[in-house]
Every structure is written in C-alpha cells, then in structure tokens.
Design an enzyme around this catalytic site. Structure first.
Site: not given
Length: 728
Positions: A18, A21, A427, A618, A622
């Site tokens: 559980c 634990c 962008d 990309d 950026d």
C-alpha cells in the site's frame, strides 16, 4: 552536494502492499546519510534516489530497504538492468499471489457454506471443522499480511498489513476462544472471506497496474534482439548489444531497424509510427536519418550506425517515459501527507470504536459482539491504497499514451502545468513554417516560359550555398530539369549570383531591375522574397520564395482556440512577413522583430499578466524561452538543445501535437482529481459507516465481509478510472 556530483538510481522494490509502505521506505531512505532526494512510487514499485556517491553507495540503499522487510530484486545473468529484475520479481509475486488466492478461495467456500446453516453450526464438531478450514487461509494465504505487520512493528511503523492483520487476527482469536469454550458465536467465516477478498482485490489491482505500465513494455518490444552488420566484407548477425559506432548495418524489407544511423545506400519507406505516432511511412534516401525500432517497409537499406545502446532515440524515449511514470505531480502532495499518517489515525479510530461499543455493550445498549464487528470493519474498510494509486496510475497511463502518440512528457509536474495552460506562443520558423525556403511563384516575362526561367536560374545557382539559391535548385531538381554547367560563377555579397549559362550571362538576386518587374509588390505583400532573374542584362522574370506555412498549422491553431487557448506567434522577421504568416495560420496575436535573446522576456511579460504560458519552438535560440515558459514544448524535428530545455517533446513536426499534448494533460489531470475525490470520499464515508454511526437510526451495521469487498473495490476503481486514458 551539487547537482553535478549527485547520482541517481532507480531501484525495483518488491513486497509493497500500500501507499503507507512506500511512505515508510521513503522516510527511511531520506534519513540515510548522503541521500539528497527520494521518491518511492507504489504504482510502479520503484524507489528513485539521488545520493552523494562519496557518502553512500547503492548497496547502502538496498540494505536500508531490505531492513524494512521489503525486497530489491537484482539483475540476474542475461538481464540488462534492475528494470528486468523488477519485472521478473513482479511476475513471481503475481504467481505467488494467485496461488494464495486459489487456496484461500478453496478453503473459504466450505466455511461460507457451513455458515449458511445455523442449525448445523450448533453441532459441537462444526466449530472445530470451521477452524480447520480457516487455518490454511489465515496462516498460509494470509501469511504476507502478518509478516508485513510484524516488519512494520519492528520498525515502529504501520501500514495496510497492520490493519488487515489486526482485523482478521482479532476475529480469528475471538472465534478460537469461543470454540474452546463451546460457544457458537463465531467469526471464522468473516476472517476467511476478508483474507480471500483482499487477495482478490490485490490480484485485480496488480492486473490493472500491469495494464497501466504496459507502455514501456510495448516500447521495449520494438527493439530487435539482433542486427545484420558488415564485418570483414561479409554480412553477419550479431546481438544488438554488439553493434558498434561506425558499423555498416543492413536492413531488408519488413525488418526492424536495430539502431540509429544515416543511410549510405538504398531507398525505402520506413514506418516511424512507434516513434512519432505518424502512421504514414517516411521516404528514406542516402543521407537521411533512420532510427532504431522503426520498420523498413519496402527497399533494402545500408546505413552507418551513429547511435547505439542507450544513446538511441528509442532507448532515450523509454528512459524519459520511465522517469515520467515514476515522477510525482504537485497535486499529489496532500494525498502523500495523508497516506503517511493514515494507518495510525485508522488504528486510533478503530480503538475508539471498540471502546465505545464495549461501553454500550456493558450498559446493555447493544450486544457486546458489536464491539468486535465494528472494530474489525473499521480496520478492514480503511484503505490508503486508493490514495497512493490515485495520481501515479493516471500519470503512468497518461504519459504512456502520450508516448504512443509521439508526445514525450518529462514528468508529473510538466503534466500538471500543461493541464493549466491558457496561452501558447508558437515560434514561426521551423514551427509554424517548414523551416526552409521553397519556391512559391514563378513569374516569367514575355519571351520566357516558367520552366526555362527556373532552369536558367537554377543552373546559375547550381553551386550556391545561399538558402534562396538552394531553394531554386531543389525546385528544379524536383521537376527533373536538366541543369547546365555554370561558367565563371561568382557570388555578389548582398546582391545574388552571376554566371554564364549556355553562353548567356545570367544574374539571379535582388537587383535594381527587380523593382520594375510586375507582381513584385504582390510578392512582398504576401511576405515572400522576390528574386529577380536577368539574362544578358535584361529582366527575364522573378521567382517568389518563402518559408511556407505547414499544411496542418491552421487546423492546429483552430483546435487550440476551440480549447480556449490564446495563440501568439513570435519571430525575428519583419512585421509584414510575420503578419502574412500569422494570417495564413489563423493567429491574431503577433510578436515580430523579436531578437533571439528577447524571446524569454516576451514570455515573462505574458506571465506577468497572469497567463499560464506554453512556448513551442525548435531552435537553439528558442531554448531560453522554452525554459522560461510554464511549459516548454520542443518540436521533435528540432535541435537537442531545444529538447533539453523543454518539458514536453513532440516527436513529430506536426503542430497538432501541441493541441494533443494539452488535451491529454487536461484529461489526465481531470482523471487525477476524480481519483483523489473518490479516494477521499470513500474513506470519509466508509470509516464512519463501519464504525456503526448508522446503527442508532437504521439498526444496520456494516459487516467486515462487506468492508473487505468495499476496500478491494476502492483501489480497483481508481486504477480502472486511470485506464480510461488509454483511449484518449
């Protein structure tokens, strides 16, 4: 300890039952010398630990976990990692769980049948028969509960095993005492059914959790076990682990590509859907990149291995998904805190329930047996498992589903942040547009055809390195034009190029004559670059070139706006070009003429206005903006630097991935909130009912058997709700 010196290790942990634990292991590891951060994920059965290797070793961490009574499976011969060992241990645990479940069900069934005949149960031998049938259920099938409770007691902690052991143990011991005294008020049936139902619940939960974590297994299955390489002039099959950088790898039609590389010989169409989510095969020619795990659909390929082992895109993808599935979302913090104290609180509530009903029994207000029934019911119905599973199972399924769609989410925090995004900045170059210029218009003057104009210009530009020149050459090559050999090629800085083509002097560029050509104003108004072509000093026509908008851009922007997301475009280009591109994509808000180092500042301005901002880009320039944004999204076709700065990577260059990612994040967070509500509501309602608060009004008590069924149902419900994300 600096981040540079810290090491990180993921340890598979067996034996957790559980969330309590997981909390106990987490607390013990956090107290270990040299450990700087630790997170134990109950859903994935994994402990993620950051530690100082100068002060601690992995063996110390393993020893700490094992001292608490849990296991740390080690990789066996032939296994690649602890992940394989963890999977092997989970399979063994599941097998043992099912053995115990079948034994418990086999012995519990006759106990229940006997309990249905009160007259039969009054026979003296029946109590002893029930005891004999219940003993294997308690002492074999239920043994892990008692062992776990004892291990917790030794380390002064409590968990779900503690509650189950106390509940079933109390019912069994009371029944044994009554049996010895010759009485008939027995609870063997309740104890046996509780153990059986809890085992059934754990088996169902384990099955559901296995489905939740199958994304990584499916990704790993894409990796072939062998590769065909050329060594000593001959082809030979070698294990995938033995492929070296620089090896020439041969892939035939229908085979999986084993590692990442660049095509040397051959052409083919490659299915990259497992990597990008894109169903259409991608054409591959010499010089193109190929990725391990993708499928070669048509021709044979020979390629040079450039990334092997853990450096391949597939392995990095698996690692990223695994880390994300083991992460913790901020929304789970309250549940983590509550589950840490939950068991102790429940023990206190059960004790109060016992004392209250004993007092009522002694006062003649209720039978004394009610004290035991309600005590056991409170212990059994209380379950921190649902709280512990609410967030990680949803993250597991959500990030796994994202990976299948080419959306890599770095962790729970990124997922939660993405679910709150209300503004997206795109962008322009390489994100909204294709990233490299293409010929869009050919405008010949009288005396020249469009094909002749392009052929002359492309012949003059044949050896040019300028992006505009290369665009003209690529356009001509795509049309299968036969280009002439230029003579006396010369580049004129800022003005274009000149060369003799088939005896004629051809100039290509932004010359003064261009101002007199028709349609030049229209091209400029559309944000295109107009390139003039002159032959022997006389205008021959113009060629329009532009970085074209991706076909899916307008649809992606429309989807984002329908989701209530405000869309901005940012670019360093002039405003006329920027507004033309924005108009084609359906974007209203434009930030133009923004220098690369100022993009992050524009993100901060929107954040200062109270917006939750996602930046999509990309390129290297950026990266600062991606890092500044609440969520940075890197287009998968972009640079590694952009991907490193981003918290979400879109493996396709398709802008629809932005809407897909935000939609998936929103749906995952909705499921997490549903799970947490169910887990809290279940315990808030179930514990008082089990304590008997309805008895004075309805005369009804919750039996321990129903309590155990409800407890098992709570965890299965939470995991099943998370599994709905597989259809997202």
């Amino acid at each position: 300890m600096s981040a540079a010196t810290a090491e990180r290790v993921d340890l598979p942990v067996s034996g957790m039952s559980c969330a309590a634990c997981a909390r106990a292991i987490e607390n013990q590891l956090a107290a270990t010398a040299g450990v700087s951060a630790v997170h134990v994920n109950f859903a994935t059965s994994t402990a993620t630990v950051e530690f100082d290797p100068a002060r601690a070793a992995v063996s110390n961490l393993v020893e700490t976990i094992e001292e608490l009574g849990y296991g740390v499976p080690q990789a066996a011969a032939g296994e690649d990692s602890g992940e394989d060992a963890g999977e092997r241990a989970r399979l063994l645990e599941d097998a043992a769980l099912h053995r115990r479940l079948w034994l418990a069900a086999s012995f519990t069934a006759p106990v229940v049948v006997l309990g249905m005949w009160p007259a039969l149960m009054r026979l003296p031998a029946m109590a002893w028969i029930q005891l004999a049938l219940t003993a294997p259920v308690i002492f074999y099938a239920g043994a892990p509960f008692y062992k776990g409770a004892w291990d917790g007691l030794r380390h002064r902690s409590a968990n779900m095993n503690t509650l189950i052991a106390l509940g079933t143990g109390a019912a069994t011991l009371y029944s044994v005492w009554v049996t010895v005294r010759g009485g008939h008020e027995l609870y063997y049936e309740a104890a046996a059914v509780i153990v059986t139902l809890i085992l059934l619940g754990r088996a169902l939960e384990a099955r559901a959790r296995g489905k939740a974590s199958e994304a990584i297994r499916r990704l790993r299955e894409w990796q072939p076990s062998t590769a065909r390489v050329v060594r000593g002039g001959a082809e030979q099959d070698v294990p995938i682990e033995q492929v070296r950088l620089g090896d020439v790898v041969v892939v035939r039609p229908g085979e999986k590509i084993p590692v990442d590389g660049a095509v040397r010989e051959g052409t083919s169409a490659v299915d990259e859907s497992m990597l990008t989510g894109e169903s259409m095969p991608v054409d591959k020619n010499p010089g193109d990149a190929v990725y391990g795990g993708t499928i070669n659909r048509s021709g044979s390929l020979r390629f040079e291995a450039q990334k092997v082992g853990r450096a391949t895109a597939l392995q990095q993808m698996i690692e990223l998904v695994r880390q994300a599935q083991g992460s913790r979302a901020p929304v789970a913090r309250l549940a983590d805190v509550i589950s840490g104290y939950f068991t102790v609180v429940v023990l206190g509530l059960a004790t109060v329930t016992l004392m209250v009903w004993l007092t009522l029994g002694l006062l003649g207000r209720a039978p004394l047996s009610f004290a035991l029934v309600n005590f056991v019911a409170v212990l059994i119905i209380a379950c921190p498992c649902a709280l512990g599973l609410a967030t990680p199972t949803a993250i597991m399924v959500g990030t796994g589903r994202g990976a299948e769609r080419g959306i890599l989410i770095k962790g729970g925090e990124a997922l939660e942040s993405a679910g709150r995004i209300d503004t997206v900045i795109l962008d322009k170059t390489g994100t909204i547009t294709s990233g490299h210029p293409r010929v869009t218009d050919v405008l010949p003057l009288k005396g020249y055809s469009a094909a002749e104009l392009v052929r002359l210009a492309a012949s003059a530009e044949r050896y040019s390195e300028h992006p505009l020149g290369r665009a003209i050459v690529e356009h001509a090559q795509a049309a299968a034009m036969a280009l002439a050999e230029p003579v006396g090629f010369r580049a004129m800085a800022g003005h274009g190029v000149a060369a003799r083509v088939e005896g004629r002097e051809v100039t290509v560029g932004t010359l003064a004559e261009a101002l007199e050509l028709p349609d030049m104003g229209r091209l400029a108004g559309e944000g295109k670059t107009a390139v003039a072509v002159c032959v022997d000093g006389h205008p021959a026509g113009a060629i329009g070139i532009a970085d074209t908008v991706k076909p899916e851009a307008a649809e992606a922007v429309r989807r984002l706006r329908e989701m209530g997301v405000e869309v901005w475009m940012i670019t360093g280009d002039n405003r006329r070009t920027a507004e033309n591109v924005a108009r084609q994509a359906g974007i209203e808000h434009v930030l133009a003429e923004v220098l690369p180092d100022a993009k992050a500042a524009e993100v901060r301005k929107l954040q200062a206005a109270g917006k939750k901002v996602a930046m999509v880009g990309d390129g290297i320039n950026d990266a600062p903006a991606l890092a500044q944004a609440d969520v940075g999204m890197a287009i998968g076709t972009g640079t590694d630097i952009a991907k490193e700065a981003a918290s979400i990577t879109l493996m396709r260059g398709d802008l629809n991935g932005v809407a897909d990612a935000l939609g998936l994040a929103r749906r995952t967070m909705r499921v997490i909130r549903q799970n947490l509500f169910w887990a809290f509501a279940y315990n808030a309602i179930g514990i008082p009912v089990a304590a008997g608060v309805l008895y004075p009004f309805t005369g009804w008590l919750l039996s321990p058997v129903l309590a155990s069924a409800a407890m098992a149902l709570s965890s299965v419900t939470v995991v099943s709700n998370s599994l709905r994300l597989k259809r997202a």
